[in-house]
Design an enzyme around this catalytic site. Structure first.
Site, PDB file in Angstrom:
ATOM      1  N   HIS A  47       0.846  -1.189   0.000  1.00 23.53           N
ATOM      2  CA  HIS A  47       0.000   0.000   0.000  1.00 23.53           C
ATOM      3  C   HIS A  47       0.886   1.244   0.000  1.00 23.53           C
ATOM      4  CE1 HIS A  47      -3.817  -2.057   1.812  1.00 23.53           C
ATOM      5  NE2 HIS A  47      -3.266  -2.783   0.851  1.00 23.53           N
ATOM      6  N   GLU A  49       0.955   3.828   1.925  1.00 22.93           N
ATOM      7  CA  GLU A  49       1.480   4.198   3.241  1.00 22.93           C
ATOM      8  C   GLU A  49       2.647   3.304   3.653  1.00 22.93           C
ATOM      9  OE1 GLU A  49      -3.086   4.846   3.488  1.00 22.93           O
ATOM     10  OE2 GLU A  49      -1.699   3.450   2.509  1.00 22.93           O
ATOM     11  N   CYS A  77      -5.995   1.936   5.893  1.00 22.15           N
ATOM     12  CA  CYS A  77      -6.664   0.695   6.285  1.00 22.15           C
ATOM     13  C   CYS A  77      -6.080   0.256   7.631  1.00 22.15           C
ATOM     14  CB  CYS A  77      -6.440  -0.371   5.210  1.00 22.15           C
ATOM     15  SG  CYS A  77      -4.748  -1.008   5.151  1.00 22.15           S
ATOM     16  N   CYS A  80      -2.301  -0.421   7.471  1.00 23.12           N
ATOM     17  CA  CYS A  80      -1.495   0.791   7.346  1.00 23.12           C
ATOM     18  C   CYS A  80      -1.522   1.620   8.619  1.00 23.12           C
ATOM     19  CB  CYS A  80      -1.960   1.608   6.145  1.00 23.12           C
ATOM     20  SG  CYS A  80      -1.593   0.791   4.571  1.00 23.12           S
TER      21      CYS A  80
END
Length: 151
Positions: A47, A49, A77, A80
């Site tokens: 992801h 992040e 999420c 993250c």
């Protein structure tokens, strides 16, 4: 946030992953900018992040990113947010909400950053809806793509 948005658009154009970008700043200086690379890397943890945290940690030579702020185009999420907590990043600034990407078919757990912060007794500062309209435009751009994958 503009750097995060630009990274997300570049990632989409390359086919690297979904419409997500992140930027980590410390004391007004940009430390890392990244986008989602789940599709390119065939890695469900890639992801924006997480990628930004990895870059920032490498650049600063430490896992401990206190004093940093992370700007992310969509609310982190749970994975993250946990990584942000473990890295000791002090502030999360995001544009769109988890619900906004869930509506587009992404496999999101409907657990907000605010709820995670409360459960974990974390002191992370959360600033939602920052440049929300620009981040929504990113999602609308994604919506118009003829072929895309959600995950």
């Amino acid at each position: 946030m503009e750097l995060a948005l630009n990274a997300a658009y570049r990632g989409i154009e390359r086919g690297d992953g979904g419409p997500f970008g992140a930027c980590i700043v410390k004391h007004g200086m940009v430390i890392a900018v990244a986008h989602n690379t789940v599709l390119r890397d065939k890695d469900p943890t890639a992801h924006a992040e997480i990628n930004a945290i990895r870059l920032a940690s490498k650049k600063l030579g430490t896992y401990e990113l206190s004093g940093c702020t992370i700007y992310t185009t969509t609310e982190p999420c749970p994975m993250c947010f946990s990584a942000i907590h473990w890295a000791r990043i002090g502030c999360v600034v995001y544009g769109t909400k988890i619900e906004d990407v869930s509506k587009r078919g992404f496999n999101e757990l409907p657990i907000s950053s605010h709820h995670l912060r409360t459960l974990g007794k974390s002191d992370i500062i959360i600033i939602p809806d920052f440049m929300r309209s620009e981040c929504m435009e990113l999602l609308k751009f994604w919506d118009k793509l003829p072929s895309k994958q959600t995950y």
